[in-house]
Design an enzyme around this catalytic site. Structure first.
Site, PDB file in Angstrom:
ATOM      1  N   ARG A   1      -8.995   2.608  11.592  1.00  0.00           N
ATOM      2  CA  ARG A   1      -7.552   2.873  11.488  1.00  0.00           C
ATOM      3  C   ARG A   1      -7.050   3.882  12.527  1.00  0.00           C
ATOM      4  O   ARG A   1      -5.873   3.856  12.898  1.00  0.00           O
ATOM      5  CB  ARG A   1      -7.223   3.402  10.092  1.00  0.00           C
TER       6      ARG A   1
ATOM      7  N   ASP B   1       0.801  -1.234   0.000  1.00  0.00           N
ATOM      8  CA  ASP B   1       0.000   0.000   0.000  1.00  0.00           C
ATOM      9  C   ASP B   1       0.831   1.281   0.000  1.00  0.00           C
ATOM     10  O   ASP B   1       0.287   2.370   0.227  1.00  0.00           O
ATOM     11  CB  ASP B   1      -0.924  -0.001   1.225  1.00  0.00           C
TER      12      ASP B   1
ATOM     13  N   CYS C   1      -5.405  10.168  -1.478  1.00  0.00           N
ATOM     14  CA  CYS C   1      -4.457   9.264  -0.800  1.00  0.00           C
ATOM     15  C   CYS C   1      -3.134   9.088  -1.527  1.00  0.00           C
ATOM     16  O   CYS C   1      -2.172   8.629  -0.926  1.00  0.00           O
ATOM     17  CB  CYS C   1      -5.092   7.916  -0.525  1.00  0.00           C
TER      18      CYS C   1
ATOM     19  N   HIS D   1     -11.979   5.717   5.619  1.00  0.00           N
ATOM     20  CA  HIS D   1     -11.414   6.900   6.284  1.00  0.00           C
ATOM     21  C   HIS D   1     -12.421   8.051   6.272  1.00  0.00           C
ATOM     22  O   HIS D   1     -13.331   8.075   5.432  1.00  0.00           O
ATOM     23  CB  HIS D   1     -10.175   7.382   5.508  1.00  0.00           C
TER      24      HIS D   1
ATOM     25  N   GLU E   1      -0.572   9.516   1.538  1.00  0.00           N
ATOM     26  CA  GLU E   1      -1.343  10.408   2.419  1.00  0.00           C
ATOM     27  C   GLU E   1      -1.449   9.864   3.841  1.00  0.00           C
ATOM     28  O   GLU E   1      -1.469  10.623   4.812  1.00  0.00           O
ATOM     29  CB  GLU E   1      -2.768  10.576   1.860  1.00  0.00           C
ATOM     30  N   ASP E   2      -1.521   8.532   3.944  1.00  0.00           N
ATOM     31  CA  ASP E   2      -1.755   7.950   5.264  1.00  0.00           C
ATOM     32  C   ASP E   2      -0.544   8.052   6.190  1.00  0.00           C
ATOM     33  O   ASP E   2      -0.666   7.854   7.395  1.00  0.00           O
ATOM     34  CB  ASP E   2      -2.202   6.486   5.111  1.00  0.00           C
TER      35      ASP E   2
ATOM     36  N   ARG F   1       1.206  -1.587   7.241  1.00  0.00           N
ATOM     37  CA  ARG F   1       1.558  -0.309   6.619  1.00  0.00           C
ATOM     38  C   ARG F   1       2.545   0.516   7.454  1.00  0.00           C
ATOM     39  O   ARG F   1       2.959   1.589   7.032  1.00  0.00           O
ATOM     40  CB  ARG F   1       0.280   0.497   6.342  1.00  0.00           C
TER      41      ARG F   1
HETATM   42  C1  CIR Z   1      -5.580   0.554   2.783  1.00  0.00           C
HETATM   43  O1  CIR Z   1      -6.569  -0.135   3.046  1.00  0.00           O
HETATM   44  O2  CIR Z   1      -4.881   1.020   3.679  1.00  0.00           O
HETATM   45  C2  CIR Z   1      -5.243   0.819   1.337  1.00  0.00           C
HETATM   46  N1  CIR Z   1      -5.549  -0.334   0.551  1.00  0.00           N
HETATM   47  C3  CIR Z   1      -5.996   2.022   0.813  1.00  0.00           C
HETATM   48  C4  CIR Z   1      -5.606   3.285   1.512  1.00  0.00           C
HETATM   49  C5  CIR Z   1      -6.285   4.479   0.954  1.00  0.00           C
HETATM   50  N2  CIR Z   1      -5.844   5.635   1.660  1.00  0.00           N
HETATM   51  C6  CIR Z   1      -6.511   6.757   1.729  1.00  0.00           C
HETATM   52  O3  CIR Z   1      -7.607   6.862   1.204  1.00  0.00           O
HETATM   53  N3  CIR Z   1      -6.001   7.744   2.425  1.00  0.00           N
END
Ligand code: CIR
Length: 254
Positions: free
Chosen positions: A130, A60, A247, A160, A65-66, A85
């Site tokens: 999360r 991922d 993201c 999110h 962004e995360d 992650r």
């Molecule tokens: C996840 O589930 O963490 C990733 N497959 C997708 C993350 C998407 N992130 C976001 O929208 N900020």
């Protein structure tokens, strides 16, 4: 100068985290091509793009962004809610250190950047699968002394907070009322997406341009009718990994 940090799509993205979607095969080359178009759009909108090289074993990692939350004074390096992650953050932190003082959050706090929606001096933080209460408390500890307000918003129907609400104007949010209680944003102007396009609420604001997904033409028309400068991108392959527009970048005014 506006900087956009992105990251090359990992070849292992087919093994990404999925919460609300069924797994379907992902065409990595196609996804990479969509990601290049995304970066091209950022350049067209005035960003200088810093692409971090691929992390082949972190499925991922493209969803940078995360990994971070940026405000004017500092960058907060997150502790992502999905254990798979957590190893993504050091490479992002290394790039951010050129632009902001770094702050970190510690165990047991978890927080994903996708849960943090900034509007002026207010940060709305999704309490989600999360992002936990300790994560929200850490945000308050770091940001309230700098003059920010931190508001927790329950998130249950989507991944999110920013799956359900994003900022599209100075004090305007684009929202999907089926996924978040819009009363959380009562001090702001709210634009509701077309209900037939539940994923449309994730739009990316760059300057005054709003980047939307091609798959959401009705919401796009709604924004255009209100005078927004809307750009559309095909993110169909990115969407299979439960990713969307915000993201794939961290944008910093440097
Ligand atoms: C996840 O589930 O963490 C990733 N497959 C997708 C993350 C998407 N992130 C976001 O929208 N900020």
């Amino acid at each position: 100068m506006r900087i956009a940090i992105t990251r090359e799509v990992s070849r292992s993205i087919g093994r990404c985290e999925l919460s609300h979607l069924d797994r379907v095969p992902i065409d990595v080359d196609r996804l990479r091509a969509q990601h290049r178009e995304y970066e091209r759009m950022l350049v067209e909108l005035g960003c200088r793009v810093h692409r971090i090289p691929e992390a082949p074993d972190l499925p991922d990692a493209v969803f940078v962004e995360d990994a971070a939350i940026i405000v004017d004074e500092i960058a907060i390096v997150t502790r992502p809610g999905a254990a798979s992650r957590r190893a993504e953050t050091p490479d992002v932190a290394e790039r951010l250190a050129r632009f902001r003082m770094l702050r970190f959050v510690d165990e047991p706090a978890t927080i994903d950047g996708g849960d943090v929606l900034r509007v002026g001096r207010t940060l709305f933080v999704g309490r989600s699968a999360r992002t936990n209460d300790a994560g929200i408390a850490a945000m308050s500890r770091l940001l309230v002394p700098l003059g920010y307000r931190v508001r927790a918003v329950p998130v249950g129907h989507c991944l999110h907070l920013k799956s359900a609400a994003t900022r599209v104007g100075r004090e305007t949010v684009l929202v999907n009322p089926a996924w978040v209680d819009v009363r959380a944003f009562e001090s702001l102007e709210r634009l509701e997406i077309d209900p037939s396009e539940p994923f449309a609420a994730n739009a990316l604001l760059v300057g005054t341009a709003v980047v939307t997904a091609k798959a959401c033409p009705r919401t796009r028309a709604l924004l255009e009718d209100r005078g927004y400068d809307v750009r559309a991108l095909d993110v169909s392959e990115i969407a299979k990994a439960e990713g969307a527009l915000t993201c794939c970048s961290v944008i910093i005014d440097a």
